[in-house]
Structures are given as C-alpha cells and as structure tokens.
Design a protein around this motif. Structure first.
Motif, PDB file in Angstrom:
ATOM      1  N   ASP A 125      11.009  -7.939  -3.348  1.00 25.75           N
ATOM      2  CA  ASP A 125      10.382  -8.588  -1.916  1.00 25.75           C
ATOM      3  C   ASP A 125       9.310  -7.757  -1.128  1.00 25.75           C
ATOM      4  O   ASP A 125       9.259  -8.265  -0.019  1.00 25.75           O
ATOM      5  N   TYR A 126       9.053  -6.655  -1.663  1.00 20.38           N
ATOM      6  CA  TYR A 126       7.878  -5.843  -0.956  1.00 20.38           C
ATOM      7  C   TYR A 126       8.581  -5.400   0.283  1.00 20.38           C
ATOM      8  O   TYR A 126       8.101  -4.708   1.442  1.00 20.38           O
ATOM      9  N   ARG A 127      10.171  -4.757   0.273  1.00 21.13           N
ATOM     10  CA  ARG A 127      10.717  -4.373   1.282  1.00 21.13           C
ATOM     11  C   ARG A 127      10.638  -2.563   1.448  1.00 21.13           C
ATOM     12  O   ARG A 127      10.675  -2.253   2.486  1.00 21.13           O
ATOM     13  N   TYR A 128      10.162  -2.262   0.334  1.00 22.90           N
ATOM     14  CA  TYR A 128       9.994  -0.697   0.213  1.00 22.90           C
ATOM     15  C   TYR A 128       9.145  -0.551  -0.908  1.00 22.90           C
ATOM     16  O   TYR A 128       8.818  -1.164  -1.915  1.00 22.90           O
ATOM     17  N   ALA A 129       8.394   0.867  -0.927  1.00 23.83           N
ATOM     18  CA  ALA A 129       7.522   1.219  -1.994  1.00 23.83           C
ATOM     19  C   ALA A 129       7.641   2.677  -1.978  1.00 23.83           C
ATOM     20  O   ALA A 129       7.869   3.464  -1.146  1.00 23.83           O
ATOM     21  N   LEU A 130       7.383   2.884  -3.050  1.00 24.58           N
ATOM     22  CA  LEU A 130       7.054   4.488  -3.345  1.00 24.58           C
ATOM     23  C   LEU A 130       5.815   4.806  -3.827  1.00 24.58           C
ATOM     24  O   LEU A 130       5.173   4.198  -4.912  1.00 24.58           O
ATOM     25  N   VAL A 131       5.058   5.773  -3.266  1.00 22.24           N
ATOM     26  CA  VAL A 131       3.460   5.812  -3.347  1.00 22.24           C
ATOM     27  C   VAL A 131       3.362   7.301  -3.681  1.00 22.24           C
ATOM     28  O   VAL A 131       3.815   8.161  -3.086  1.00 22.24           O
TER      29      VAL A 131
END
Length: 178
Positions: A125-131
C-alpha cells in the motif's frame, strides 16, 4: 628473479587482504513493480546511512511530484541539528532510465549529474519504502507517516540484514509529529 617472485607473492597476498577487508556487497535487487503515481507525495525519513549532504538534519522529508517536462520533482527538506533549527531545502529531479527496471530511478541535484535511487522494498500500500543505490554507501527507510509501526519497522530491519547491509550504520531521524 627471487626478488621479483617475492614481490609478486607479497603483492598477491596484499590484494587478498584488501579483498577480505571490503564490506560485502549488499543485495540491491529492486522491486519488480513501481507505480510512480502512487509513489509521488510526501515521505518521512525514518533512518538513513550518514552522508555529508544530509549530515545533522532532522525532521527530514522528501516530496515527489511531476514536473511539466515529464521528470519528477524532488524536494528534500529538514532542519539543522534540532527540530527548531534552520530549515534547509534542496530541489532536484528524478527519472526512470529504463522502463524494464521500474525500481531503478536516478536523481540529480546538480545539473545532469544523476545518482542511483533504487527502491529495494515497498509495502503493497506504499506506506513504507527502503531505498538504496548500487553500493552499500546509501540507505534510507522512508514512511508516509513520521513514525512506523513496530511490525513494519521490524520487517524492514530484517530485510536490511538479509540484504547484507550493516544495520548499525543507521542514523535514526527525529521527526516532527504533525
């Protein structure tokens, strides 16, 4: 001849020692799918690896939006040293260089000098990301909210370890709660 052989043997051993002292390269496999329309918007920086262009910044956020030329506007901001400190802001641009690798973006803050921006993990749901990037020098944990749930954070930290990053290098970023 003995000296040349000894020199070669020493050089070979030194190369081996240097190779052993290097940090292992992390797994930088990116997500298979990235809907840019859903990725746009405001992200809070939960944690990051230290680097000079964000050193001592707290309350750090990144906002992404489309530009008229089809690129993505990147607006990074934060406060120097404390949440009441001097407000800093930097504007850049991003692009997706290869549609076949949707998780690999490039970001530029200085002219056309682009750097890697790899979306390594992304919640459904695009609530967190690791970049990260193609090296182990850069890593960010981003969230749509100033704080992450324990379950989400625990999962992301587990993935960081599984990918071969040094979790101890993370700097935890203080955030303003709005």
């Amino acid at each position: 001849m003995k000296n040349k052989l000894l020199t070669f043997a020493c050089a070979f051993c030194l190369m081996g020692l240097c190779a052993c002292n290097k940090e292992p390269k992390p797994d930088v496999t990116t997500v298979n799918s990235l809907d840019l329309d859903r990725y746009l918007g405001k992200w809070y920086e939960i944690a990051r690896f230290d680097h000079k262009f964000e050193r001592n910044l707290v309350g750090s956020t990144a906002e992404y939006s489309y530009r008229d030329d089809g690129l993505i506007r990147v607006l990074n901001s934060g406060y120097k040293n404390t949440l009441d400190g001097e407000f800093k802001q930097s504007e850049g641009k991003a692009r997706r260089p290869n549609a076949d690798e949707p998780g690999k973006l490039e970001v530029a803050f200085f002219g056309n000098f682009y750097g890697d921006y790899y979306v390594l993990e992304l919640a459904d749901d695009y609530r967190y990301a690791l970049v990260g990037s193609k090296t182990n020098k850069y890593l960010w944990i981003l969230s749509r909210t100033p704080e992450m749930t324990e379950d989400d954070l625990s999962f992301v930290l587990q993935r960081i370890r599984e990918r071969g990053y040094d979790e101890s290098k993370l700097i935890w970023v203080k955030q303003k709660t709005e």
